[in-house]
Design a protein around this motif. Structure first.
Motif, PDB file in Angstrom:
ATOM      1  N   ALA A   5      30.020   0.976  84.955  1.00  0.00           N
ATOM      2  CA  ALA A   5      31.298   1.626  84.193  1.00  0.00           C
ATOM      3  C   ALA A   5      31.584   2.858  83.645  1.00  0.00           C
ATOM      4  CB  ALA A   5      31.186  -0.215  82.897  1.00  0.00           C
ATOM      5  N   GLN A   6      30.255   3.263  83.572  1.00  0.00           N
ATOM      6  CA  GLN A   6      30.684   4.741  82.751  1.00  0.00           C
ATOM      7  C   GLN A   6      30.913   5.796  84.312  1.00  0.00           C
ATOM      8  OE1 GLN A   6      27.109   6.827  81.502  1.00  0.00           O
ATOM      9  NE2 GLN A   6      26.817   7.727  82.678  1.00  0.00           N
ATOM     10  N   GLU A   7      30.389   5.214  85.583  1.00  0.00           N
ATOM     11  CA  GLU A   7      31.128   5.924  86.656  1.00  0.00           C
ATOM     12  C   GLU A   7      31.693   5.925  86.796  1.00  0.00           C
ATOM     13  OE1 GLU A   7      30.181   8.259  87.422  1.00  0.00           O
ATOM     14  OE2 GLU A   7      27.690   8.609  86.635  1.00  0.00           O
ATOM     15  N   CYS A   8      32.402   3.961  86.744  1.00  0.00           N
ATOM     16  CA  CYS A   8      33.683   3.641  86.865  1.00  0.00           C
ATOM     17  C   CYS A   8      35.218   4.747  85.431  1.00  0.00           C
ATOM     18  CB  CYS A   8      34.650   2.257  86.149  1.00  0.00           C
ATOM     19  SG  CYS A   8      33.424   1.222  88.048  1.00  0.00           S
ATOM     20  N   ASN A  33      34.742   7.766  84.844  1.00  0.00           N
ATOM     21  CA  ASN A  33      35.196   8.870  85.231  1.00  0.00           C
ATOM     22  C   ASN A  33      35.571   9.192  86.200  1.00  0.00           C
ATOM     23  OD1 ASN A  33      32.915   9.871  83.033  1.00  0.00           O
ATOM     24  ND2 ASN A  33      31.472   9.910  84.315  1.00  0.00           N
ATOM     25  N   ILE A  34      35.468   8.122  86.825  1.00  0.00           N
ATOM     26  CA  ILE A  34      36.569   8.175  88.101  1.00  0.00           C
ATOM     27  C   ILE A  34      37.959   7.920  88.048  1.00  0.00           C
ATOM     28  CG2 ILE A  34      36.981   6.734  90.485  1.00  0.00           C
ATOM     29  CD1 ILE A  34      34.106   6.538  90.950  1.00  0.00           C
ATOM     30  N   GLY A  35      38.474   7.350  87.080  1.00  0.00           N
ATOM     31  CA  GLY A  35      39.824   6.361  86.596  1.00  0.00           C
ATOM     32  C   GLY A  35      40.015   5.207  87.311  1.00  0.00           C
ATOM     33  N   ASN A  36      38.956   4.413  87.030  1.00  0.00           N
ATOM     34  CA  ASN A  36      38.780   2.866  87.439  1.00  0.00           C
ATOM     35  C   ASN A  36      38.919   1.931  86.281  1.00  0.00           C
ATOM     36  OD1 ASN A  36      38.594   0.771  88.291  1.00  0.00           O
ATOM     37  ND2 ASN A  36      36.748   0.873  90.044  1.00  0.00           N
ATOM     38  N   PHE A  37      40.001   2.363  86.043  1.00  0.00           N
ATOM     39  CA  PHE A  37      39.522   1.523  84.419  1.00  0.00           C
ATOM     40  C   PHE A  37      39.368   0.128  84.362  1.00  0.00           C
ATOM     41  CE2 PHE A  37      41.943   5.674  83.255  1.00  0.00           C
ATOM     42  CZ  PHE A  37      41.101   5.827  82.300  1.00  0.00           C
ATOM     43  N   ASN A  38      40.125  -0.950  85.945  1.00  0.00           N
ATOM     44  CA  ASN A  38      40.329  -2.205  85.957  1.00  0.00           C
ATOM     45  C   ASN A  38      38.827  -2.334  86.082  1.00  0.00           C
ATOM     46  OD1 ASN A  38      41.584  -4.174  86.180  1.00  0.00           O
ATOM     47  ND2 ASN A  38      41.155  -4.787  88.215  1.00  0.00           N
ATOM     48  N   SER A  39      37.805  -2.006  86.836  1.00  0.00           N
ATOM     49  CA  SER A  39      36.459  -1.986  87.003  1.00  0.00           C
ATOM     50  C   SER A  39      35.509  -2.339  86.109  1.00  0.00           C
ATOM     51  CB  SER A  39      35.985  -1.278  88.269  1.00  0.00           C
ATOM     52  OG  SER A  39      36.249  -2.606  89.348  1.00  0.00           O
ATOM     53  N   LEU A  40      36.031  -0.919  85.039  1.00  0.00           N
ATOM     54  CA  LEU A  40      35.763  -1.140  83.465  1.00  0.00           C
ATOM     55  C   LEU A  40      35.938  -1.938  83.145  1.00  0.00           C
ATOM     56  CD1 LEU A  40      34.087   0.817  81.438  1.00  0.00           C
ATOM     57  CD2 LEU A  40      36.908   2.018  81.138  1.00  0.00           C
ATOM     58  N   PHE A  55      39.823  -9.181  89.410  1.00  0.00           N
ATOM     59  CA  PHE A  55      38.626  -9.023  87.920  1.00  0.00           C
ATOM     60  C   PHE A  55      38.649  -9.855  87.304  1.00  0.00           C
ATOM     61  CE2 PHE A  55      39.178  -9.025  83.838  1.00  0.00           C
ATOM     62  CZ  PHE A  55      39.321  -7.933  83.227  1.00  0.00           C
ATOM     63  N   ASN A  56      38.648 -11.184  87.788  1.00  0.00           N
ATOM     64  CA  ASN A  56      37.896 -12.605  86.902  1.00  0.00           C
ATOM     65  C   ASN A  56      36.349 -12.564  88.242  1.00  0.00           C
ATOM     66  OD1 ASN A  56      40.021 -13.139  85.445  1.00  0.00           O
ATOM     67  ND2 ASN A  56      40.969 -14.128  86.706  1.00  0.00           N
ATOM     68  N   ARG A  57      36.675 -12.040  89.233  1.00  0.00           N
ATOM     69  CA  ARG A  57      35.471 -12.761  89.591  1.00  0.00           C
ATOM     70  C   ARG A  57      34.204 -11.400  89.664  1.00  0.00           C
ATOM     71  NH1 ARG A  57      32.031 -14.141  94.319  1.00  0.00           N
ATOM     72  NH2 ARG A  57      30.982 -12.544  95.083  1.00  0.00           N
ATOM     73  N   LEU A  58      34.878  -9.903  89.448  1.00  0.00           N
ATOM     74  CA  LEU A  58      34.335  -9.018  88.744  1.00  0.00           C
ATOM     75  C   LEU A  58      33.313  -9.537  87.089  1.00  0.00           C
ATOM     76  CD1 LEU A  58      32.551  -6.039  89.299  1.00  0.00           C
ATOM     77  CD2 LEU A  58      34.739  -5.176  88.508  1.00  0.00           C
ATOM     78  N   ALA A  66      36.165  -4.226  83.404  1.00  0.00           N
ATOM     79  CA  ALA A  66      36.190  -6.192  84.204  1.00  0.00           C
ATOM     80  C   ALA A  66      34.685  -5.684  83.405  1.00  0.00           C
ATOM     81  CB  ALA A  66      36.066  -6.247  85.943  1.00  0.00           C
ATOM     82  N   ILE A  67      34.003  -5.383  83.637  1.00  0.00           N
ATOM     83  CA  ILE A  67      32.587  -4.923  83.460  1.00  0.00           C
ATOM     84  C   ILE A  67      32.252  -5.123  81.775  1.00  0.00           C
ATOM     85  CG2 ILE A  67      30.158  -3.610  83.400  1.00  0.00           C
ATOM     86  CD1 ILE A  67      31.570  -2.423  85.922  1.00  0.00           C
ATOM     87  N   ILE A  68      33.011  -4.750  81.031  1.00  0.00           N
ATOM     88  CA  ILE A  68      32.909  -4.844  80.181  1.00  0.00           C
ATOM     89  C   ILE A  68      33.005  -6.314  79.471  1.00  0.00           C
ATOM     90  CG2 ILE A  68      33.838  -4.262  77.484  1.00  0.00           C
ATOM     91  CD1 ILE A  68      34.436  -1.652  78.003  1.00  0.00           C
ATOM     92  N   THR A  69      33.893  -7.038  80.405  1.00  0.00           N
ATOM     93  CA  THR A  69      34.633  -8.113  80.004  1.00  0.00           C
ATOM     94  C   THR A  69      33.195  -9.192  79.997  1.00  0.00           C
ATOM     95  OG1 THR A  69      37.082  -8.100  80.368  1.00  0.00           O
ATOM     96  CG2 THR A  69      36.014 -10.323  80.164  1.00  0.00           C
TER      97      THR A  69
END
Length: 588
Positions: A410-413, A415-422, A379-382, A424-427
């Motif tokens: 982040a929008q596509e994440c 939609n997929i249900g990938n809240f962790n990547s979402l 998460f930190n790396r992303l 991380a990108i916002i962070t």
């Protein structure tokens, strides 16, 4: 004896335990503000795992029917208790999973009143001739004691440690409820080490069959052996990492030899179970080696990364993948790969008792939360990768284009249900070196980003995110496609919830009993994670993109600030001093 679980029957057989929270039934599925009906369909083509060690949990081939009660000889008159006319429902949870800090005290409300009425030994909980003792409380609940085990409205709420261990031991006519098996195996490490529990369970299982007659003992053990194998199968398939301890493997080998003398069929089942366990541990070792190798590659510092003027020598994310949907898919691959190697016990090991031998060197002394920590590091790396990609380009127009690209990812994440990547990108996009680029942000349409930030807003204990997570979970439960099954939670918040659940409730009551209500709640949250973890990513792999995401070097925090100042100069004296200091240290 009444059922031991407040949600009995909602766990599957060993391996993928599930927990269907009733809370999800009253929340409509949130509609994505970005969902497009023309989104490309995911490819069903299967490719080799990036780590070449993907593990698919096998179904238990030794699934034996069992009863849900400790003894079938308990009559209904012994297990029924008088209920009050008060309609108030007893709150069965120590801490609300959505408000982990609701209880500020060190113990749960009302838990101190659970006292066993039995003055006998720990083994008295198995005395079938003694009817349960019950007591009606003013708030509408009924406490029933079965020896050293206390129940409230037919749910196990507290017991002595010895009674809980005994309750785990199968007999000829009894097998523990699987939700109890999962719950106790998960949280017992708060009170004793897994190898101590396994030693005691195996010893009790063997000793209970001894009568003094060798032939009779053999017959009795042959009858109980299949259930012992079933228990060990559930243990090895749900908590395989416990067996990285050679003491556990020695105990398993001893039981295999003991079973071999009594029942050939059970012995073969033990051998198959051990082979599956070794395969899983081998896959874990390969995964850890692969992650370590990837991290080593990422830590290399090429010249192109140290100098912003040489940025043209380095590929950026748009040169590798310019499709937000594809990048979100590849991020989901990485998330699910790494989730699949996190053992459920790692959530508990973070605050479990220390093993006196854990500081010794060797394969079996590896850190017990290694995979959980590796996932947090991802998460930190992303986050730093996103910030690096934005701060690296020399031209403002290029930086704005990358910001818009990551907003779409982040929008596509979402939609997929990938809240962790979402998250991380916002962070990454909210890091100071990125957020200060005001001239760059002035070229970006931030409407979509504002919506995403609102979805992950931390106010009210992340209420918006929790609503979206419930919607994704509900979608997963009724999914008609593999893509709809994907739920990847914001992992740091999940760990925080479990941590505060553990800290907010006492593990032991004033009478020395284990607070089993707390253990039910811990198991409920971790079991949801197991359901999410077992999903196989349906998207086609793009090895070039995956390799870039996990190996391309990223800026450190100081390097990010320096690159940001070179992109858009300091605006005040404090920033000027900061840039001067960073330049000085970068030359050392």
């Amino acid at each position: 004896m009444p059922p031991t679980t407040p949600y009995a029957g909602k766990f599957n057989s060993c391996g993928p335990y599930t927990s269907n929270s009733s809370n999800n039934n009253h929340h409509p599925q949130p509609h994505s503000p970005y969902r497009s009906n023309t989104a490309p369909k995911p490819s069903t083509k299967t490719q080799e795992n990036i780590y070449n060690c993907a593990y698919v949990a096998t179904e238990n081939p030794y699934d034996i029917p069992h009863t849900s009660y400790r003894s079938s000889s308990l009559s209904s008159s012994n297990t029924t208790t008088t209920t009050t006319t008060n309609s108030h429902h007893y709150n069965n949870s120590c801490v609300s999973p959505h408000s982990p800090r609701q209880h500020g005290g060190s113990s749960c409300h009302g838990r101190g009143s659970y006292r066993s009425s039995s003055s006998g030994s720990e083994q008295s909980c198995h005395n079938n001739s003694a009817p349960p003792k019950s007591r009606v409380y003013g708030h509408g609940g009924v406490i029933a004691s079965y020896g050293e085990m206390c129940y409230h409205d037919n749910s196990l709420v507290s017991a002595s440690l010895e009674a809980l261990i005994q309750h785990l031991v199968p007999t000829v006519d009894y097998y523990p409820d699987r939700s109890y098996v999962f719950t106790f195996l998960l949280s017992s490490r708060l009170f004793l080490h897994p190898y101590e529990l396994m030693t005691r369970v195996c010893h009790l299982c063997v000793e209970q069959q001894r009568s003094g007659d060798a032939l009779l003992d053999k017959i009795r053990f042959r009858e109980v052996a299949p259930k012992l194998v079933q228990l060990l199968t559930e243990w090895t398939e749900t908590f395989p990492y416990d067996f990285r301890d050679e003491r556990m493997m020695r105990c398993l080998k001893d039981m295999t030899n003991h079973v071999a003398r009594g029942d050939e069929y059970s012995w073969r089942a033990m051998q198959q179970m051990t082979q599956r366990l070794i395969k899983r541990l081998s896959a874990l070792g390969q995964y850890e080696e692969a992650v370590a190798a990837l991290n080593n590659v990422a830590l290399e510092r090429p010249t192109s990364l140290k100098s912003k003027q040489a940025a043209g020598q380095r590929s950026d994310v748009l040169s590798v993948c310019d499709d937000p949907f594809v990048l979100a898919q590849q991020l989901t691959h990485i998330e699910l790969d790494r989730l699949s190697f996190i053992g459920p016990e790692e959530f508990i090991q973070t605050f479990a008792m220390k093993d006196p031998l854990e500081n010794q060197k060797g394969f079996f002394r590896k850190r017990k939360t290694n995979n959980l920590e590796a996932y947090v590091n991802w998460f930190n790396r992303l986050s730093y990768l996103v910030a690096t990609e934005i701060c690296m380009p020399a031209k403002k127009k290029h930086r704005a284009r990358i910001i818009e690209f990551f907003i779409d990812v982040a929008q596509e994440c979402f939609n997929i249900g990938n809240f962790n990547s979402l998250m991380a990108i916002i962070t990454g996009m909210n890091m100071s070196p990125v957020s200060r680029l005001k001239k760059t942000w002035s070229k970006v349409n931030t409407d979509k980003f504002d919506i995403l930030e609102h979805q992950m807003d931390p106010s009210s204990n992340f209420s918006n995110y929790r609503t979206a997570l419930r919607g994704a979970t509900q979608r997963s439960e009724t999914a008609h496609s593999s893509q709809e099954k994907i739920v990847i939670p914001f992992f740091s918040l999940l760990i925080k919830d479990i941590y505060f659940l553990n800290e907010g409730c006492a593990s032991r009551l004033q009478n020395g009993h284990i607070n089993f209500e707390k253990l039910w709640e811990l198991a409920k949250q971790v079991s949801e994670f197991l359901v999410w973890r077992q999903v196989v990513c349906p998207f086609e792999r793009d090895r070039r993109v995956l390799q870039y995401l996990v190996t391309t070097p990223v800026f450190s925090e100081d390097e990010l600030h320096l690159a940001s100042y070179e992109s858009e100069g300091p605006e005040n004296n404090m920033e000027k001093d900061s840039r001067r200091s960073l330049r000085y240290h970068s030359k050392l």
